[in-house]
Design an enzyme around this catalytic site. Structure first.
Site, PDB file in Angstrom:
ATOM      1  N   HIS A  36      46.261  34.668  36.750  1.00 34.17           N
ATOM      2  CA  HIS A  36      45.396  33.512  36.449  1.00 34.17           C
ATOM      3  C   HIS A  36      46.070  32.219  36.856  1.00 34.17           C
ATOM      4  O   HIS A  36      47.111  31.845  36.313  1.00 34.17           O
ATOM      5  CB  HIS A  36      45.083  33.473  34.956  1.00 34.17           C
ATOM      6  N   ASP A  85      44.863  28.122  37.855  1.00 34.15           N
ATOM      7  CA  ASP A  85      43.738  27.179  37.867  1.00 34.15           C
ATOM      8  C   ASP A  85      43.854  26.116  38.942  1.00 34.15           C
ATOM      9  O   ASP A  85      43.264  25.034  38.795  1.00 34.15           O
ATOM     10  CB  ASP A  85      43.608  26.513  36.489  1.00 34.15           C
ATOM     11  N   HIS A 132      34.638  32.307  27.856  1.00 34.65           N
ATOM     12  CA  HIS A 132      35.717  31.312  27.786  1.00 34.65           C
ATOM     13  C   HIS A 132      35.786  30.899  26.312  1.00 34.65           C
ATOM     14  O   HIS A 132      35.711  31.790  25.442  1.00 34.65           O
ATOM     15  CB  HIS A 132      35.455  30.128  28.743  1.00 34.65           C
TER      16      HIS A 132
HETATM   17 ZN   LIG Z   1      41.804  30.515  30.202  1.00 34.04          ZN
END
Ligand SMILES: [Zn+2]
EC number: 3.4.13.19
Length: 501
Positions: free
Chosen positions: A36, A38, A168
């Site tokens: 992950h 961003d 989320h």
């Molecule tokens: Zn997250």
């Protein structure tokens, strides 16, 4: 004697270098796949996705955890780039925003082909390793991005989505988020609603990794029980080490072990130490704990770089991965265990997901045409699998007809329409709203008893009240409102809810 004391720091420094060198040796062969990152969100926030902006040059990009030199220094060989749109876009422009973030990942890969290789499979990751590039995959963070539509889910798959985080920090109409466990959200689905179960099955069928970061414990357990393939936590740490509800509790870690699933550890300080400060050693404590409870096969990395405001001392950006690996080696992790955490565990899970996809019963064959011979009468035909009804026009202008003119018949069994939902937003002129509904699966218009035509169902006069006919999320996904004769698709939604499961 004192000279020995004096030498000790020197010995320590030399040993540290030894483990660092070993980490680099291992990572040259087996770079890290991170679950992950961003960076796409940063590209949106900082540059409105204008990659041609000179400040957005990824070779010199400043003030981020991630850029190309840092990826190289960190031996990052695979990255799930997070495609994220905030929860406040749910039921509004979430799908468009999701598509725009997918677009920026694609454009990023196209703009730096010497660094990134866009891939969608485990074989693609291995290919990128061989070419010395960063295998670039798309993870969609938040079930609200599918807008409660299996059709959108399938389209996102076609655009490269290879994991979907079921929620989320907000419930979807079909899955509960982790804030349910802190008391900040109300449970709606008690894990997964019936439609949420459909989503899980569809993800299995497509070969998309199911990501349980951000979901409630009940959703974790329901999904782990239902999924035919192992799942991942793309960026979650261990609850026993830091009691944040974003982390994975031990009983779930044991389910992770049973299902051969994977927890990719998040580095955010508040999930590592439960305070604003943390360090690399504390991250290693999480890795140790997950290894102890769920086994070394369950460990991975999901740093959450560029998605969090604070990262641990010693793990300031993506270039620091070798330091973390050195720490694991110092803690007696074997080379095989380290390689598992770096890449092999994710590859194993991904391959298992792909195998479930391949093992899924094939689609029903197309109907026999007039130019094909009919099957012999004596051969018993297999039971006809349920075939999706003919698709209706998708939501849009073609749908913009007065509700009263919608005449298609429902594709599903009307007998199962027995529940309700609520409509949104409250700003519409409710007194003139008429409502129809559509099928989840086909988007076919659907006449729901008690709500079609005028006058509006009495319940509609008060925004947010239940529509008795619109609550079975298997069949119904939305409402068509025609305030003042103007159809407004997309402004009304059925907020589904279900009973206990
Ligand atoms: Zn997250």
């Amino acid at each position: 004697m004192w000279t020995r004391w004096w030498l000790w720091p020197l010995v320590a420094v030399c040993t540290a270098d030894f483990f660092r060198d070993e980490a680099e040796r291992i990572m040259r062969d087996s770079p890290v796949i991170d679950g992950h990152n961003d960076l796409p969100w940063q590209l949106l926030s900082m540059f409105n996705n204008r990659l041609q902006d000179t400040r957005a040059n990824l070779t010199t990009l400043a003030n981020t955890h991630t850029n190309i030199p840092k990826l190289r220094a960190g031996f990052v060989g695979g990255q799930f780039w997070s495609v994220y749109t905030p929860c406040d876009t749910q039921n509004q422009d979430a799908v468009r925003r999701t598509l725009e973030q997918i677009d920026v990942v694609h454009r990023m890969c196209q703009m730096y082909p010497e660094t990134f290789l866009y891939v969608t499979s485990s074989a693609g990751i291995r290919q990128a390793f061989q070419e010395g590039k960063v295998a670039s995959l798309i993870g969609v963070e938040g079930g609200h991005s599918i807008d409660s539509s299996l059709g959108v889910l399938r389209a996102l798959y076609q655009l490269g989505m290879r994991y979907l985080t079921l929620t989320h920090n907000c419930n979807t109409p079909w899955a509960d988020n982790w804030l349910v466990d802190t008391g900040d959200s109300k449970p709606q689905s008690q894990g997964l609603s019936p439609f949420g179960q459909r989503v899980v099955k569809e993800l299995n069928r497509l070969g998309v990794l199911i990501d349980l970061a951000h979901v409630s414990v009940a959703t974790m357990k329901a999904t782990l029980q239902l999924s035919r393939a192992p799942v991942i936590f793309s960026h979650s740490s261990a609850y026993s080490v830091c009691a944040s509800r974003r982390n994975v509790p031990d009983d779930v870690l044991r389910l992770v072990k049973q299902t051969d699933s994977l927890v990719m550890v998040n580095f955010y300080n508040n999930y590592i130490s439960c305070t604003n400060k943390a360090n690399l050693s504390q991250v290693a404590d999480h890795l140790d704990h997950i290894k102890e409870v769920a086994g070394a096969r369950a460990v991975g990395f999901g740093g959450d770089f560029d998605g969090v405001p604070r990262v641990p001392e010693g793990l300031e950006d993506v270039s620091k991965y070798p330091d973390l690996i050195a720490e694991l080696l110092r803690r007696n992790w074997t080379e095989a265990e380290v390689k598992g955490a770096l890449a092999n565990n994710l590859l194993r899970v991904f391959e298992a997901v792909e195998q479930v996809r391949m093992g899924w019963p094939p689609e029903p064959p197309p109907p026999t045409t007039s130019r094909q011979a009919a099957p012999p009468v004596s051969v018993p035909r297999p039971a006809t699998p349920r075939r999706l009804p003919r698709r209706s026009p998708s939501r849009g202008t073609s749908w913009a007809a007065p509700a009263g003119r919608i005449t298609a018949t429902p594709p599903g069994p009307p007998a199962s329409i027995a529940s309700g939902g609520s409509c949104w937003p409250p700003s519409l002129p409710w007194s003139s709203v008429s409502v129809s509904c559509e099928s989840w699966e086909t988007r076919a218009p659907f006449r729901a008893p008690g709500v079609q035509g005028r006058p509006a169902h009495p319940g509609l006069r008060t925004p947010g009240t239940l529509l008795p006919a619109c609550k079975d999320q298997h069949l119904l996904s939305g409402c068509l409102a025609s305030p003042g004769g103007q159809d407004t698709w997309g402004q009304l939604r059925t907020h589904t809810h279900t009973g206990p499961q």
